[in-house]
Design a protein around this motif. Structure first.
Motif, PDB file in Angstrom:
ATOM      1  N   TRP A   1      -7.396  -0.854   0.132  1.00 14.14           N
ATOM      2  CA  TRP A   1      -6.264  -1.951  -0.341  1.00 14.14           C
ATOM      3  C   TRP A   1      -6.268  -3.129   0.180  1.00 14.14           C
TER       4      TRP A   1
ATOM      5  N   ALA B   1      -8.442  -3.786  -3.073  1.00 12.62           N
ATOM      6  CA  ALA B   1      -8.211  -2.698  -4.127  1.00 12.62           C
ATOM      7  C   ALA B   1      -6.619  -2.884  -4.493  1.00 12.62           C
ATOM      8  N   TYR B   2      -5.876  -3.865  -3.503  1.00 12.36           N
ATOM      9  CA  TYR B   2      -4.790  -4.096  -4.233  1.00 12.36           C
ATOM     10  C   TYR B   2      -4.590  -4.676  -5.666  1.00 12.36           C
TER      11      TYR B   2
ATOM     12  N   ASP C   1      -5.139   0.996 -11.985  1.00  4.42           N
ATOM     13  CA  ASP C   1      -4.732   2.395 -11.702  1.00  4.42           C
ATOM     14  C   ASP C   1      -5.977   3.122 -11.841  1.00  4.42           C
TER      15      ASP C   1
ATOM     16  N   TYR D   1     -17.884  -1.087  -5.080  1.00  6.63           N
ATOM     17  CA  TYR D   1     -16.409  -1.626  -5.507  1.00  6.63           C
ATOM     18  C   TYR D   1     -16.275  -2.914  -5.053  1.00  6.63           C
TER      19      TYR D   1
ATOM     20  N   TRP E   1      -6.868  -4.111  -8.058  1.00  9.51           N
ATOM     21  CA  TRP E   1      -7.534  -3.104  -9.217  1.00  9.51           C
ATOM     22  C   TRP E   1      -6.566  -2.704 -10.151  1.00  9.51           C
TER      23      TRP E   1
ATOM     24  N   LEU F   1      -8.566   4.371   2.063  1.00 13.84           N
ATOM     25  CA  LEU F   1      -7.821   3.868   1.137  1.00 13.84           C
ATOM     26  C   LEU F   1      -6.976   2.826   1.485  1.00 13.84           C
TER      27      LEU F   1
ATOM     28  N   ARG G   1      -8.666   2.287  -8.915  1.00 16.01           N
ATOM     29  CA  ARG G   1      -8.144   3.009  -7.846  1.00 16.01           C
ATOM     30  C   ARG G   1      -8.376   4.446  -7.706  1.00 16.01           C
TER      31      ARG G   1
ATOM     32  N   TYR H   1       0.961  -1.217   0.017  1.00 14.33           N
ATOM     33  CA  TYR H   1       0.075   0.104  -0.041  1.00 14.33           C
ATOM     34  C   TYR H   1       0.800   0.945  -0.074  1.00 14.33           C
TER      35      TYR H   1
ATOM     36  N   GLU I   1      -0.982   5.177  -4.986  1.00 14.76           N
ATOM     37  CA  GLU I   1      -1.461   4.084  -5.901  1.00 14.76           C
ATOM     38  C   GLU I   1      -2.958   4.384  -6.248  1.00 14.76           C
ATOM     39  N   PHE I   2      -3.428   5.341  -5.488  1.00 11.61           N
ATOM     40  CA  PHE I   2      -4.749   5.724  -5.762  1.00 11.61           C
ATOM     41  C   PHE I   2      -4.907   7.199  -6.444  1.00 11.61           C
TER      42      PHE I   2
END
Length: 162
Positions: free
Chosen positions: A75, A79-80, A84, A138, A82, A71, A87, A8, A12-13
């Motif tokens: 993750w 979300a890890y 770019d 999501y 997903w 966030l 995110r 994380y 990344e977001f």
């Protein structure tokens, strides 16, 4: 339990607030405007905002925009994996954003409902329903402890179908 997923990093977001098509204001400005009774457009500022977490008004000098589903928690909950773009969309989704006081945002940090709830009891069902909507939109998982906490917050309201 929440399992920390390595890798994380806030970047990344995305590093900036997005500017929606056809707008001159970024997502942060739109969120703040949506909670202001006095602002005339997203570029103007008012003296205070309504904070849904505390159910009070607070000075705009104390604003932070909170990711309701944090966030780093996102993750850890999926979300890890997903891309770019997803995110960045998540980080700028108005469904997942609320202007709040700096102190409340800092106290919440990256907590989910089993670790933190809004201080005002009247805000807790709203927060739980909103977090559930974000998780569903999501496909983010939530721990049994968070789900149980969220369900308890709405016991007098409309039952949440989860």
């Amino acid at each position: 339990m929440r399992h920390k997923v390595l890798g994380y990093d806030r970047s990344e977001f995305g590093n900036d607030w997005a500017v929606p098509l056809g707008s001159t204001c970024n997502t942060r400005q739109h969120v703040i405007f949506s909670q202001s009774a006095a602002a005339t457009d997203c570029a103007s500022e008012s003296a205070e905002l309504f904070d849904p977490y505390s159910q009070t008004h607070f000075p705009t000098s104390d604003i932070e925009v909170d990711h309701i589903f944090p966030l780093s928690a996102a993750w850890d909950h999926g979300a890890y994996a997903w891309d770019d773009e997803t995110r960045k969309n998540f980080a700028n989704d108005p469904l997942n954003l609320v202007a709040t006081s700096r102190s409340l945002n800092q106290s919440k940090s990256d907590s989910l409902p089993d670790e933190w709830l809004p201080p005002h009891p009247a805000a807790r069902c709203w927060y739980s329903e909103r977090l559930a909507a974000i998780a569903a939109a999501y496909s983010l998982s939530l721990s049994e402890a968070s789900l149980s906490t969220m369900k308890r917050q709405c016991q007098l309201g409309i039952p949440i179908p989860w």
